[in-house]
Write an enzyme that holds these catalytic residues in place. Structure first.
Site, mmCIF file in Angstrom:
data_model
loop_
_atom_site.group_PDB
_atom_site.id
_atom_site.type_symbol
_atom_site.label_atom_id
_atom_site.label_comp_id
_atom_site.label_asym_id
_atom_site.label_seq_id
_atom_site.Cartn_x
_atom_site.Cartn_y
_atom_site.Cartn_z
ATOM 1 N N HIS A 66 7.837 23.140 -40.360
ATOM 2 C CA HIS A 66 7.332 24.441 -40.819
ATOM 3 C C HIS A 66 6.126 24.228 -41.717
ATOM 4 C CE1 HIS A 66 10.122 23.287 -44.021
ATOM 5 N NE2 HIS A 66 9.696 24.259 -44.810
ATOM 6 N N HIS A 68 5.302 24.949 -44.882
ATOM 7 C CA HIS A 68 5.316 24.747 -46.340
ATOM 8 C C HIS A 68 4.601 23.449 -46.737
ATOM 9 C CE1 HIS A 68 8.908 27.675 -47.141
ATOM 10 N NE2 HIS A 68 7.740 28.298 -47.100
ATOM 11 N N ASP A 70 5.011 21.259 -48.951
ATOM 12 C CA ASP A 70 5.801 20.040 -49.209
ATOM 13 C C ASP A 70 6.331 19.423 -47.901
ATOM 14 O OD1 ASP A 70 7.559 22.319 -49.078
ATOM 15 O OD2 ASP A 70 9.173 21.082 -49.904
ATOM 16 N N HIS A 71 5.929 19.987 -46.762
ATOM 17 C CA HIS A 71 6.279 19.413 -45.455
ATOM 18 C C HIS A 71 5.048 19.047 -44.628
ATOM 19 C CE1 HIS A 71 10.667 20.310 -45.625
ATOM 20 N NE2 HIS A 71 10.214 21.027 -46.630
ATOM 21 N N HIS A 123 13.869 30.614 -42.720
ATOM 22 C CA HIS A 123 13.267 30.017 -43.921
ATOM 23 C C HIS A 123 11.770 30.323 -43.903
ATOM 24 C CE1 HIS A 123 12.660 27.175 -47.180
ATOM 25 N NE2 HIS A 123 11.760 26.542 -46.467
ATOM 26 N N ASP A 142 13.961 22.714 -43.389
ATOM 27 C CA ASP A 142 14.625 23.428 -44.486
ATOM 28 C C ASP A 142 15.523 24.542 -43.964
ATOM 29 O OD1 ASP A 142 13.275 21.760 -46.158
ATOM 30 O OD2 ASP A 142 11.964 23.290 -47.029
ATOM 31 N N HIS A 180 15.520 18.013 -47.627
ATOM 32 C CA HIS A 180 15.678 17.801 -49.075
ATOM 33 C C HIS A 180 17.029 17.181 -49.424
ATOM 34 C CE1 HIS A 180 12.172 20.220 -50.501
ATOM 35 N NE2 HIS A 180 12.367 20.880 -49.366
HETATM 36 ZN ZN LIG Z 1 10.353 24.878 -46.860
#
Ligand SMILES: [Zn+2]
Length: 251
Positions: A66, A68, A70-71, A123, A142, A180
């Site tokens: 996805h 985001h 942090d990905h 998400h 996530d 995570h």
């Molecule tokens: Zn995420």
């Protein structure tokens, strides 16, 4: 290790975790025969490039679940250093270049193994998973965590509940790779939600011990999530929604 039916040979796939930022995992999918290595959801570039180099591997592919940051934050840096193509859902184009956009039913060859793409929105609206049927593993970003699930930023409780049921319907031994390290906090909530569940109590104790030793608690398995994940065990999307809001404010 699995037999590649088409070529009649063994595909040797190994998966390694790179811990980055506060609690993100970048998963490395490595073919020990060819040396090819895919990085799933690289939050950052340098620690991933270092982890690959330390092992003597070759980074050949980037996969995102996805958009985001942090990905996806390491996409461009890794591509600049290695030339690895980026495979991602369309929404990742908000933050990164993408070489191949994939959606439900698409097949992706990853380090010599084959994954099928699942659309699992909630998400984020365009969140996907990569399911490796032969290798018995799925990368869920996530959407599902050990004993928990992702927050509903761009989707509904109905969508998330359907995603979790779909993952939980896979064969019991399928390994689930999540984005995570949330297991211990999720286990505490699960023990609160299901105080009589002995499997949850056992897993809470186990997660506390593992985290105390600084160990990674992932991957999890379909069997473990069916037994201990309250969001998977919810009887319908209404119960799921109640649990999700309770978890949002649980301390
Ligand atoms: Zn995420």
């Amino acid at each position: 290790m699995v037999v590649d039916a088409q070529h009649g040979r063994m595909v040797m796939i190994e998966v390694a975790a790179v811990s980055v930022l506060t609690d993100n995992y970048v998963w490395l999918i490595h073919n020990s025969e060819s040396g090819e290595t895919a990085a799933v959801d690289p939050s950052v570039a340098d620690p991933v490039l270092e982890a690959v180099a330390t092992r003597g591997w070759r980074l050949t592919q980037i996969l995102n679940t996805h958009w985001h940051p942090d990905h996806t934050g390491g996409n461009q840096g890794i591509q600049a250093a290695t030339g690895a193509p980026i495979t991602a859902p369309a929404e990742a184009e908000r933050v990164s270049t993408v070489d191949r956009i994939v959606r439900e039913g698409d097949r992706v060859t990853v380090a010599g193994a084959e994954a099928v793409v699942w659309d699992i929105p909630a998400h984020t609206a365009g969140h996907i998973a990569y399911y490796f049927e032969d290798e018995r593993m799925i990368f869920v970003g996530d959407t599902m965590f050990a004993m928990g699930c992702g927050r509903l930023f761009e989707g509904t409780a109905q969508e998330m509940f359907a995603n979790l049921q779909r993952i939980a319907a896979l064969p019991a031994d399928v390994r689930i790779y999540c984005g995570h390290e949330y297991t211990l906090a999720n286990a505490r909530f699960a023990a609160h939600a299901e105080p009589g569940n002995a499997d949850v109590a056992r897993r809470l104790e186990q997660a506390a011990e593992m985290r105390g030793r600084g160990e990674i608690t992932l991957p999890t398995t379909v069997a473990e999530e069916r037994a201990t994940n309250p969001f998977v065990r919810a009887s319908d999307s209404e119960e799921f929604a109640r649990l999700r809001s309770a978890k949002d404010s649980f301390r």
